[in-house]
Design an enzyme around this catalytic site. Structure first.
Site, PDB file in Angstrom:
ATOM      1  CG  ASN A  66      -1.765   1.261   1.352  1.00 46.31           C
ATOM      2  OD1 ASN A  66      -2.410   1.631   0.390  1.00 46.31           O
ATOM      3  ND2 ASN A  66      -1.767   1.882   2.517  1.00 46.31           N
ATOM      4  CG  HIS A  95      -0.233   6.216   4.837  1.00 48.04           C
ATOM      5  ND1 HIS A  95      -1.606   6.288   5.014  1.00 48.04           N
ATOM      6  CD2 HIS A  95       0.302   7.011   5.780  1.00 48.04           C
ATOM      7  CE1 HIS A  95      -1.867   7.099   6.021  1.00 48.04           C
ATOM      8  NE2 HIS A  95      -0.735   7.545   6.501  1.00 48.04           N
ATOM      9  CB  SER A 101       5.430   5.177   3.881  1.00 52.41           C
ATOM     10  OG  SER A 101       5.900   6.259   4.659  1.00 52.41           O
ATOM     11  CG  ASP A 103      -2.415   3.617   7.154  1.00 51.01           C
ATOM     12  OD1 ASP A 103      -3.197   4.502   7.539  1.00 51.01           O
ATOM     13  OD2 ASP A 103      -2.527   3.034   6.060  1.00 51.01           O
TER      14      ASP A 103
HETATM   15  C1  GRF Z   1      -3.137   9.317  -2.325  1.00 51.62           C
HETATM   16  O1  GRF Z   1      -2.763  10.346  -1.438  1.00 51.62           O
HETATM   17  C2  GRF Z   1      -2.589   8.019  -1.789  1.00 51.62           C
HETATM   18  O2  GRF Z   1      -1.432   8.197  -1.006  1.00 51.62           O
HETATM   19  C3  GRF Z   1      -3.690   7.515  -0.929  1.00 51.62           C
HETATM   20  O3  GRF Z   1      -4.869   7.870  -1.607  1.00 51.62           O
HETATM   21  C4  GRF Z   1      -4.661   9.120  -2.284  1.00 51.62           C
HETATM   22  C5  GRF Z   1      -5.310   9.081  -3.634  1.00 51.62           C
HETATM   23  O4  GRF Z   1      -4.600   8.194  -4.428  1.00 51.62           O
HETATM   24  N1  GRF Z   1      -3.547   6.116  -0.743  1.00 51.62           N
HETATM   25  P1  GRF Z   1      -4.936   7.992  -5.990  1.00 51.62           P
HETATM   26  O5  GRF Z   1      -4.808   9.336  -6.666  1.00 51.62           O
HETATM   27  O6  GRF Z   1      -6.374   7.471  -6.081  1.00 51.62           O
HETATM   28  O7  GRF Z   1      -3.931   7.002  -6.456  1.00 51.62           O
END
Ligand code: GRF
Length: 202
Positions: free
Chosen positions: A106, A108, A135, A144
């Site tokens: 994942n 984060h 991360s 997380d």
């Molecule tokens: C991002 O900040 C990611 O770190 C978190 O969700 C947000 C949106 O991600 N997991 P994305 O644009 O849908 O990939």
């Protein structure tokens, strides 16, 4: 390695992974995208690139366990070797995270273990942090909390607000995730006894 990406929304990290795996030398290919809702924008983006897409939603399943079982069945059908959560906003059950331990990662938007959970950019600003970042970690039952594979840092600037900071972090997320996935796909990042072990990375 066969990779399936799980999303909930726009899928900008999904896009970065699709882009990176387009390189024939990259040790992984995206074989499917699964969203927890049918109107996740990322589904149409993936479908337009001939990647198999499916929505596995809470509404379609009696309970969380049934939904996770449906996810597991789909991942098996796609013969997934690695699962990438990318903006996937649901917690996976301990049974699921144990089954996929070491093959489930994942991204984060914080420098874990700081700022687990939501609203990480607001919280970093509120705490007066001068750096922030993202991360990539192995996913375990603890939200997380899994072993960290790779991180990228960005400065917090005096005039930043949550949006400007989020945008700066998102830019490095898109660089970090393909790098971290490569390490896992090449076996250079492994989860052993609950820790991330890196090898052959200098
Ligand atoms: C991002 O900040 C990611 O770190 C978190 O969700 C947000 C949106 O991600 N997991 P994305 O644009 O849908 O990939």
């Amino acid at each position: 390695k066969r990779v399936v990406i799980l999303i909930s929304g726009r899928g900008s990290n999904m896009n970065a992974l699709i882009e990176a795996t387009g390189d024939p030398a990259y040790p992984a290919e995206i074989v499917g995208v699964i969203a927890d809702n049918a109107d996740a924008k990322g589904l149409s983006v993936a479908a337009a690139q001939d990647i198999e897409t499916v929505a596995i939603t809470k509404a379609d399943h009696a309970d969380k366990a049934a939904m996770d079982e449906a996810l597991d069945a789909k991942l098996k059908e796609l013969r997934a070797d690695i699962v990438c959560l990318a903006g996937y906003m649901r917690l996976l059950s301990p049974a699921f995270t144990e089954k996929w331990a070491g093959r489930l990662i994942n991204i984060h938007p914080s420098l874990l273990p700081l700022f687990k959970g939501l609203d990480t950019h607001e919280r970093a600003l509120k705490e007066g942090m001068r750096i922030h970042g993202c991360s990539v970690h192995f996913v375990t039952a603890e939200m997380d909390g899994g072993p960290i594979i790779a991180q990228a840092a960005v400065p917090i600037l005096p005039n930043d607000d949550a949006d400007t900071l989020a945008a700066r972090v998102l830019g490095v997320e898109h660089q970090l995730y393909p790098l971290a996935l490569r390490l896992v796909a090449e076996g250079k990042a492994r989860m052993e006894n609950g820790r991330a072990v890196l090898s052959g990375v200098g």
